[in-house]
Design a protein around this motif. Sequence first.
Motif, PDB file in Angstrom:
ATOM      1  N   VAL A  20       0.835  -1.201   0.000  1.00 30.84           N
ATOM      2  CA  VAL A  20       0.000   0.000   0.000  1.00 30.84           C
ATOM      3  C   VAL A  20       0.870   1.251   0.000  1.00 30.84           C
ATOM      4  N   LYS A  21       1.908   1.267   0.825  1.00 34.56           N
ATOM      5  CA  LYS A  21       2.780   2.448   0.944  1.00 34.56           C
ATOM      6  C   LYS A  21       3.644   2.617  -0.299  1.00 34.56           C
ATOM      7  N   ILE A  22       4.275   1.540  -0.750  1.00 33.57           N
ATOM      8  CA  ILE A  22       5.190   1.626  -1.889  1.00 33.57           C
ATOM      9  C   ILE A  22       4.459   2.034  -3.162  1.00 33.57           C
ATOM     10  N   LEU A  23       3.269   1.461  -3.383  1.00 33.58           N
ATOM     11  CA  LEU A  23       2.544   1.708  -4.624  1.00 33.58           C
ATOM     12  C   LEU A  23       1.577   2.885  -4.533  1.00 33.58           C
ATOM     13  N   ASN A  24       1.452   3.475  -3.336  1.00 33.58           N
ATOM     14  CA  ASN A  24       0.579   4.632  -3.138  1.00 33.58           C
ATOM     15  C   ASN A  24      -0.811   4.370  -3.741  1.00 33.58           C
ATOM     16  N   LEU A  25      -1.439   3.290  -3.283  1.00 41.28           N
ATOM     17  CA  LEU A  25      -2.713   2.837  -3.847  1.00 41.28           C
ATOM     18  C   LEU A  25      -3.862   3.763  -3.456  1.00 41.28           C
ATOM     19  N   PRO A  26      -4.930   3.793  -4.263  1.00 41.37           N
ATOM     20  CA  PRO A  26      -6.125   4.552  -3.890  1.00 41.37           C
ATOM     21  C   PRO A  26      -6.694   4.024  -2.569  1.00 41.37           C
ATOM     22  N   GLU A  27      -7.405   4.869  -1.845  1.00 44.18           N
ATOM     23  CA  GLU A  27      -7.882   4.526  -0.501  1.00 44.18           C
ATOM     24  C   GLU A  27      -8.643   3.204  -0.437  1.00 44.18           C
ATOM     25  N   ALA A  30      -6.373   0.303  -1.075  1.00 41.67           N
ATOM     26  CA  ALA A  30      -5.427   0.167   0.043  1.00 41.67           C
ATOM     27  C   ALA A  30      -6.087  -0.538   1.223  1.00 41.67           C
ATOM     28  N   ILE A  85      -6.782   5.888   7.036  1.00 40.49           N
ATOM     29  CA  ILE A  85      -7.247   6.031   5.652  1.00 40.49           C
ATOM     30  C   ILE A  85      -8.762   6.147   5.604  1.00 40.49           C
TER      31      ILE A  85
END
Length: 195
Positions: A20-27, A30, A85
């Motif tokens: 979740v952090k590395i790919l900066n996924l949508p809420e 995530a 989140i």
Amino acid sequence: MLLGVLAQYVIMPLIALALVKILNLPEAVAVGIILVGSAPGGTSSNVISYLAKADVALSVTMTAVSTLLAPIMTPLLVQWMAGTIMDIDGGAMAISIVKTVVVPVLGGLLLRLILPRVIDKILPVLPWVSTFGICAVVIGVVPGSSQAFATAGAVIFAAVIFSVWHNLSGAFLSMFYRRTAEHTATEPAGEPAGA
């Protein structure tokens, strides 16, 4: 077994959080990935263990222990990792887990104790019943979510890919640990000091 349960509630959630952090996924994606990472192993792992001729007793035991811990561990982990989140109701999640996961597992154990002969007779077909049951759930959910797939297709596709990546990461870490532990256990002892 303890190591497997610890991996379930330490390694898998941390892999999910890292993705979740590395790919900066949508809420929404995530939170979904974090939820999948914090949930206990399901019956599908037992079915796969059976079909692969693996240690089914160990798989079932690990599933039972992690399932019994789920009403406490899953809400805590999800609130801790995804609470910033999205608003997470840990109490409602715990009650839902008890109803949908713990009660059926305990019911199955109870049936095994009460009707062992009946269960022994139908045992060979139960993995296939479970496999078809899992497929039926997926088939039932997907058409009802077709509108969601149409409007958020890329996000849902990404969630599936990340979920697969998450599970494969956990599997490879487990295999790496096992091989490392086996290698360490079979290594000959070193020379005594001063020899």
